[in-house]
Write a protein that holds these residues in place. Structure first.
Motif, short mmCIF file in Angstrom:
data_model
loop_
_atom_site.label_atom_id
_atom_site.label_comp_id
_atom_site.label_asym_id
_atom_site.label_seq_id
_atom_site.Cartn_x
_atom_site.Cartn_y
_atom_site.Cartn_z
N GLU A 16 28.12 -47.41 -19.74
CA GLU A 16 28.88 -47.04 -20.93
C GLU A 16 28.24 -45.87 -21.67
N PHE A 20 28.66 -38.85 -17.35
CA PHE A 20 29.10 -38.89 -15.96
C PHE A 20 28.22 -38.03 -15.05
N GLY A 193 40.08 -50.43 -7.30
CA GLY A 193 41.34 -49.89 -7.80
C GLY A 193 42.47 -50.90 -7.73
N SER A 197 38.08 -54.98 -13.48
CA SER A 197 37.37 -54.32 -14.58
C SER A 197 36.00 -53.85 -14.11
N TRP A 198 35.34 -53.06 -14.95
CA TRP A 198 33.97 -52.64 -14.63
C TRP A 198 33.05 -53.85 -14.58
N LEU A 235 43.02 -44.93 -8.47
CA LEU A 235 41.86 -44.49 -9.25
C LEU A 235 41.84 -42.97 -9.34
N SER A 236 41.30 -42.47 -10.41
CA SER A 236 41.07 -41.03 -10.49
C SER A 236 39.85 -40.70 -9.65
N GLU A 239 36.62 -41.64 -11.40
CA GLU A 239 36.36 -43.09 -11.42
C GLU A 239 35.79 -43.54 -10.08
N LYS A 242 32.21 -42.50 -9.76
CA LYS A 242 31.37 -43.31 -10.63
C LYS A 242 31.05 -44.65 -9.99
N ILE A 243 32.02 -45.20 -9.26
CA ILE A 243 31.79 -46.46 -8.54
C ILE A 243 30.73 -46.27 -7.46
N SER A 275 27.08 -38.28 -5.34
CA SER A 275 27.34 -39.53 -6.05
C SER A 275 26.52 -40.68 -5.47
#
Length: 312
Positions: A16, A20, A193, A197-198, A235-236, A239, A242-243, A275
């Motif tokens: 949070e 990024f 996706g 939730s996160w 998902l974008s 996103e 980030k996963i 990533s």
């Protein structure tokens, strides 16, 4: 700089509050520290397709959904070997036999064991994704040369009932426990996706961390017409990246493997390595087209990375 996240709460708070691009920088640092600049390739064969009695909401092979997924019985070992040898020619390190259904019949198990033996005799690292197997079944395949078992937990235990009702999260866990007892390598991850939730994603990552799996396949949902998730927003790219980064940070020493759904990354495809990913599924997926072996070899070479490939 290497970040250690010791709990789910710490990970969620970190995600949070962390920018990024800082997150990607940290994930890439972890990849380089634990995996260097080598990228491992795996490939699969959809050795038996469709007519599955399960109701996984993301899968087009279920009998319960009206899709155009191909339906055919188990391939013979020569056809499986032919596809495996092709993959080997393109520096694919692992080749997996995948079938639809709850688990193979006894007759199918014998044929799969013979196919695994053929892979072993041809110097191919074998993997298999065969549903909910028990210890005796996995040990039987290991005797023929099985090196790794794939069984995705798919998502968190809390979210699992929302995507499948015909078997439980605990059934997946029993198969993973049987694989560990049998002494084979374990590949387990899931699909992202689907509306989770996160908190679900982090919970899933910590389960895999505590279970000490060897490889984590990351698949991004490709909504398929006829399935319950056909209208699920994709998902974008950010996103998805980030996963990948989060899994690298939580499981720093494991193979983080990007598999199905890679096309949704679009122009951001080249960011998967920074990533934190160190492994890719190449070639076609189960029922959708993937990237060619040649394209992925060039893709890796263009990033000044090496193929992690040693003939066994």
């Amino acid at each position: 700089m290497i970040v250690k996240l010791h709990s789910k709460e710490e990970a969620l708070n970190f995600l949070e509050k962390t920018d990024f691009y800082d997150l990607l920088f940290l994930a890439n640092s972890g990849r380089k520290k634990y995996k260097g600049n080598k990228i491992e390739l795996c490939a699969i064969v959809n050795a038996k397709s469709g007519a599955c009695p399960e109701d996984c909401s993301f899968c087009c092979q279920s009998l319960k959904w009206k899709t155009h997924a191909p339906v055919y019985p188990l391939m013979d070992r020569y056809e499986i070997l032919k596809k495996a040898l092709e993959a080997k020619n393109y520096k694919v390190k692992r080749f997996s036999i995948v079938i639809s259904g709850i688990k193979p019949s006894k007759q199918e198990m014998k044929k799969i064991a013979e196919a695994i033996e053929s892979l072993r005799k041809n110097g191919i690292n074998s993997c298999a994704s065969l549903g909910l197997l028990n210890y005796d079944e996995i040990s039987y395949l290991k005797d023929y040369g099985l090196q790794r078992l794939h069984c995705n937990i798919e998502t968190s235990e809390e979210f699992f009932p929302k995507i499948c009702t015909t078997h439980k999260f605990s059934d997946k866990v029993k198969t993973l426990e049987a694989a560990k007892k049998a002494g084979v390598s374990i590949c387990s991850g899931g699909v992202f996706g689907m509306g989770e939730s996160w908190k679900d994603i982090v919970s899933m990552a910590y389960f895999l961390k505590e279970f000490n799996v060897d490889s984590v396949p990351i698949n991004f949902l490709t909504p398929i017409k006829g399935t319950p998730l056909e209208n699920q927003p994709v998902l974008s790219p950010l996103e998805a990246l980030k996963i990948i980064a989060m899994f690298r940070l939580i499981l720093p020493e494991k193979d983080i493997r990007v598999c199905g759904g890679r096309p949704l990354l679009g122009e951001f495809s080249s960011w998967i390595f920074i990533s934190g990913a160190n492994a890719l599924m190449t070639g076609d997926y189960l029922t959708t087209q993937g990237r060619s072996y040649i394209d992925d070899l060039k893709f890796i070479e263009n990033h000044n990375l090496e193929i992690d490939y040693v003939v066994p």
